[in-house]
Design an enzyme around this catalytic site. Structure first.
Site: not given
Lengths: 346, 797
Positions: A150-151
């Site tokens: 998610v980064e």
């Protein structure tokens, strides 16, 4: 003492440039400084003894500037992410305090994380990294966001491949390292850059070093309160935190559902890493350096103001109700922890 | 074993020893003292770093430091030092100490975990300890507002009890506190919320103190008692144990190394001695060689040249004879002394020989600086490199100019002598020709005359004339034979013959003379002698007739002459015949014997007068026997008699039937006569007598004859008329027989025309010359009718 440090640095410089013509000049300069030091009146350091907080050390001056430049370039490099959109700096905006001002940051393809991004300033002084302390070195930490889906959602082979296609990077790396682009080289360059992101010379540090005029009386009162309430039991050291873990919700259980946000399911912190029951809800005690710049607060960024954070901490951790007049003073003290860095406020 | 191989083996050994030495060196150096040092240092440092952690922990625990940075840094120092320490361990050390290191790491992990716990708990504990008096005070104040000082004592007791617990850490004291709290809680139940909260706060903080006070203390002690130091000591001990083991092995290798080094030293000593020995030998050899060179230089003209023939060295003698100085010669090509006497092929073959690496010998005429020539006998020896190719030539010469001069003189006189001898032979040949021609006439004509009708007196006279001529021919033949022998032109035949025929012929000729002289003559042939053998029957007969005639000549009437022929020796393919001719004649003294076989000599000149003869017989016989591979000797006693012995070697004949039978010859002659009947023959002959003899003979055999006087006339007549054959004399005026035949053969018309030479030059060379000029065959003069018939029949038909 500061002068002594400076002298040491000068001496190191002199050693580094020993072979150059300027070496004799440097030696002369050192002798000159010695003379000044001997003649200057000794400063008062006595009140510093046995304080829970110590000053931020100065930015190290013996780091290769070219290496720092490369690390800085990589820090701003979106190709470290899967779709070439997210660089380190996206969530650690240096000018506003090494954070992005949101509760949880947005990664590739608009994905949202679960924890609040900590400031990159002074990050090199932490004992462990991430809220759960799962990274044991600054270099190890760098791999975290790169791999987190998610980064940046990428991985090392991909990153190395992308950077190797850029002749400029290849040239830079070959100039500075024995080998071309590797994981170790990349993390070394970035971490080197990060080691320069220190924020010394905050008013409070100046106060600690003996400049009693650096903060006003209320702020000094705030510090006294900070200690007496017990905040300084955890928020201590150079970072005012950052070197230990503590359970959140000691005196009163942490309110996981206070905000009607689906994402705020209970976060077990260190327990996710160790699997041990006694680590449940344990998080790294965050550093309070530049804390006025790093809102929102807490590991999930649910607290918007410092005042609220101070109050909640008193309730959750100390089992104390901190009156507003004390909160104001404590916040004044916390604001005095904001230090200086060329990248800051630019 | 060759020296080369021996040397190679020694080198091989040295290389192996060196390799082993290097290997053993590394084996012995495997003992890493640096590692020992770094591990010892590392362990000590780690121990002190661990002690530093404990010290920092101690300071934090007892409030000497109110922040954990130093503790955290002490931990980091330990970890990073350990990482570096571990990194520099050798692979096998890591393996051996793996277990110990792993447990150290996990032990340290436990320590770190516990330190983390310690920090968390201590923070809470400290806060509660710090706050509890305030909390109790706050409660007291609140209670005072409602209950005056009713609870003062209770709360004071609580404070006291808390202090007591903090000092004793006794669980009983904590139980008392809990009971007191319960009591307070019960008494003050359902008071104001403020009081409720204050009580809850006191209960919470006291709970915290009770909960964490002993725990933190226990953690602190637990951390201190963690056996990290012990574990480090164990690692050190284990390593030392390992190290000692390695040391023992390394020491063994060091011993090996020592032994190897000794061996190497021995080899070096041996090699040194060998080199010394060789160098002494070499010095001696060089001394010897120098001496030999000195000796050689004294005797010979020496030079060396490279492969191109450029001079690289010359000795004094060379300079002396060539009149050049050393400086002028060295670097110049050897052809500086070339005289041009020899043609290029001579030097080419020389170069070919030495370039192949072979030694060349030869005599060379050179020329010196002043242009004077000199002769040297030269030996050129090529020096070969390892590939067998020459890289240098050494020439050793001796001056043979003087010998060459004498040789030249000798050669000249020899040539002169040969010329004289040749002239003599030529003279004899001419003479015999000149004599034979008239003899031919006499014998031919007297022979023909005997076929005519004559009265008794005429017949006797002509017969005497005929036999005298025959005798004279015999003498001439002797002279001719001798001259042939002298000039080396006599060639022996090698045909199969019956010994009986030779004996018959001997009897026919000698018996008559013996009877005339009243001498008893007998021939005794050994029975074991083979009937047929291979050799020259004519010459064997000639020797026997000669000796027998001589014996008869020198034996007085009433004496006897005996001939004995026996087999002396029989080999696989040859036999040696021994013949002896014994007489009872005048005998020969030893002194006379030595002169006996010289031509034209008789033992006494008076003998010539008494007995006649040319004195050639014995000389010819002697030479013939010699030529037939035999010996000739004689036993003689003056006035008692002589025995002449000789041996001849003849080849054996397997097929005895090869001998021509007399009767077959008769038959052949009549056949030849038949085939030649009416043949048209051209006779080319300048001598009128010979013309007559030949014409009569041909007419006798019923042939048609046309006569011309020389070669030119023969060519002219052959141009217009056909003849079946030509009889051609060789020596003629205008155009001789050879020339005429050569001219005729040029014309293809006469390709198949039989031309037969008729010549008195009955020497082998003459026969060859006639065949070469194109004639088919040869009839020797004086003409023997049977020979002529057979020869003509062979070609003319």
């Amino acid at each position: 003492m500061l002068r002594m440090l400076r002298m040491l640095r000068m001496f190191r410089l002199a050693v580094n440039s020993y072979n150059s013509i300027s070496s004799t000049f440097c030696l002369a300069l050192i002798l000159f400084l010695f003379a000044i030091n001997v003649s200057a009146s000794p400063e008062v350091f006595s009140h510093l003894d046995n304080e829970p907080i110590i000053p931020i050390p100065p930015i190290p001056s013996d780091i290769d500037p070219e290496l720092v430049q490369l690390g800085k370039k990589l820090f701003r490099e979106p190709r470290l992410s899967a779709n070439n959109t997210i660089a380190c700096i996206n969530c650690h905006v240096l000018s506003i305090g090494g954070v992005d001002g949101t509760a949880v940051s947005i990664g590739i393809n608009g994905k949202k994380g679960k924890r609040n991004a900590p400031s990159v300033f002074n990050s090199s002084l932490h004992s462990k990294w991430f809220w759960d302390g799962s990274a044991k070195s600054l270099e190890e930490q760098i791999g975290g966001p790169i791999h987190n889906p998610v980064e940046m959602g990428s991985d090392w082979p991909e990153v190395i491949k992308k950077l190797s296609n850029d002749p400029e990077y290849v040239k830079d790396f070959l100039k500075l390292y024995d080998s071309a682009i590797t994981k170790d080289n990349i993390t070394h360059a970035i971490s080197t850059f990060e080691r320069t992101l220190l924020t010394p010379d905050s008013p409070f540090d100046r106060y600690l070093k003996g400049d009693i005029t650096a903060i006003d009386k209320d702020t000094a009162d705030g510090y006294r309160l900070f200690k007496s309430y017990g905040c300084a039991s955890c928020h201590q050291g150079a970072l005012v935190g950052g070197n230990m873990f503590e359970k959140i919700g000691i005196a009163k259980p942490f309110d996981w559902g206070s905000q009607n946000d689906k994402n705020l399911i209970p976060d077990y912190g260190r327990f996710h890493i160790s699997g041990e029951d006694e680590h449940k809800f344990e998080f790294k005690v965050p550093s309070l350096r530049n804390v006025e710049l790093t809102a929102p607060y807490f590991h999930n960024g649910t607290v918007k103001t410092l005042e609220e954070a101070v109050k909640l901490m008193g309730e959750y951790q100390l089992g104390r109700h901190i009156p507003d007049k004390d909160v104001v003073k404590i916040v004044l003290f916390l604001r005095a922890l904001t230090g200086q860095h060329p990248e800051l406020n630019q | 074993m060759s020296n080369n191989l021996k040397e190679k083996i020694i080198w091989f050994f040295i290389v192996i020893l060196l390799c082993l030495l290097v290997l053993f060196y590394f084996k012995s150096e495997a003992l890493n003292t640096a590692e020992l040092k770094s591990i010892s240092q590392g362990i000590s440092e780690l121990k002190s770093l661990d002690a530093n952690i404990n010290r920092q922990l101690f300071q934090s625990h007892f409030g000497k430091k109110k922040y954990y940075d130093d503790l955290v840094n002490a931990q980091k120092d330990f970890v990073s030092y350990y990482d570096n320490y571990f990194k520099q361990l050798q692979k096998d050390t890591k393996q051996h100490l793996d277990e110990k290191h792993t447990s150290l790491v996990s032990l340290f992990q436990v320590k770190e975990d516990e330190i983390e716990q310690f920090k968390s708990h201590q923070a809470l504990l400290n806060n509660s300890i710090q706050y509890i008096p305030h909390a109790i005070d706050e409660l007291k104040n609140l209670l005072n507002q409602s209950f005056q000082n009713k609870y003062d004592q209770v709360l004071a007791n609580l404070g006291q009890q808390t202090s007591r617990f903090l000092l004793s850490k006794d669980p009983i004291d904590s139980k008392v506190i809990e009971k007191m709290l319960e009591h307070i809680k019960l008494q003050l139940h359902a008071q104001s919320t403020e009081i409720e909260e204050a009580i809850t706060s006191v209960i919470f903080h006291l709970g915290m103190i009770i909960k964490y006070y002993t725990e933190v203390d226990e953690l602190f002690h637990k951390i201190h008692t963690l056996s990290i130091q012990k574990q480090l000591d164990q690692i050190r001990e284990e390593f030392l144990f390992l190290y000692e083991k390695k040391e023992a092995v390394a020491n063994r290798y060091k011993q090996f190394m020592f032994v190897l080094a000794l061996l190497l030293l021995l080899i070096v000593y041996y090699s040194f001695r060998r080199i010394q020995f060789t160098s002494n030998k070499l010095k001696q050899t060089i001394k010897d060689l120098n001496f030999q060179k000195y000796a050689l230089d004294q005797h010979a003209i020496v030079s060396t040249a490279d492969v191109k023939g450029d001079i690289t060295y010359v000795n004094e003698k060379f300079c002396n004879i060539s009149k050049y100085s050393k400086e002028e010669l060295i670097g110049k090509n050897h052809n500086i002394v070339k005289s041009g006497f020899h043609d290029d092929r001579y030097f080419k073959s020389m170069w070919k020989t030495i370039a192949k690496g072979k030694v060349w010998h030869g005599e060379i005429k050179n020329v010196n600086k002043n242009g004077e020539s000199y002769w040297v006998n030269s030996t050129i020896v090529p020096f070969l490199n390892e590939k067998g190719k020459p890289f240098q030539y050494i020439s050793i010469r001796t001056d043979i100019s003087a010998r060459k001069n004498i040789e030249n003189q000798l050669l000249q006189s020899k040539q002169k002598a040969e010329e004289v001898s040749k002239m003599k032979s030529q003279f004899l040949a001419n003479m015999s020709h000149e004599i034979r021609t008239p003899m031919n006439g006499i014998i031919g004509l007297t022979n023909l005359a005997l076929h005519t009708k004559l009265d008794e007196q005429q017949k006797e006279m002509i017969e005497k004339a005929h036999s005298s001529a025959e005798n004279l021919l015999g003498i001439i033949n002797d002279i001719l034979d001798f001259s042939k022998i002298e000039s080396g032109k006599l060639e022996l035949e090698n045909i199969s013959f019956a010994i009986a025929d030779v004996i018959d012929n001997l009897n026919t000729i000698v018996t008559l003379k013996a009877e005339e002289n009243g001498i008893l003559f007998a021939v005794d042939v050994d029975k074991s002698l083979p009937r047929v053998m291979q050799g020259d029957p004519l010459r064997l007969g000639q020797v026997l007739i000669n000796l027998a005639s001589n014996a008869i000549k020198f034996t007085k009437p009433g004496g006897e002459v005996k001939i004995a022929i026996e087999l002396e020796e029989e080999k696989e393919d040859s036999i040696i015949i021994h013949a002896s001719v014994q007489d009872t004649g005048i005998g020969i003294t030893k002194a006379e014997q030595s002169k006996l076989f010289k031509p034209f000599s008789q033992t006494d000149s008076s003998i010539t007068r008494e007995f006649g003869g040319t004195g050639l017989g014995l000389a010819i016989s002697y030479k013939l026997v010699d030529k037939m591979g035999g010996k000739f000797w004689l036993e003689s006693e003056k006035n008692v008699g002589s025995t002449f012995h000789f041996t001849v070697k003849h080849q054996k004949v397997e097929d005895e039937s090869a001998i021509v039978d007399e009767s077959i010859l008769e038959e052949q002659i009549s056949l030849a006569r038949e085939s030649l009947k009416n043949a048209k023959i051209l006779l080319v002959e300048d001598n009128k007598v010979n013309q007559l003899v030949a014409k009569k003979l041909l007419l006798l055999y019923e042939m048609n004859v046309e006569i011309v006087n020389n070669g030119q006339e023969a060519i002219d007549i052959l141009d217009t008329q056909h003849f079946d054959g030509v009889l051609m004399d060789c020596m003629m005026p205008v155009k001789d027989g050879y020339t005429a035949t050569m001219e005729l053969r040029k014309n293809p018309r006469f390709d198949s025309l039989p031309i037969i030479a008729m010549t008195a030059n009955a020497m082998k060379g003459d026969i060859e010359k006639s065949i070469q000029s194109g004639m088919n065959d040869h009839i020797s003069k004086p003409i023997k009718p049977e020979v002529m018939l057979m020869t003509m029949a062979k070609w003319i038909n």
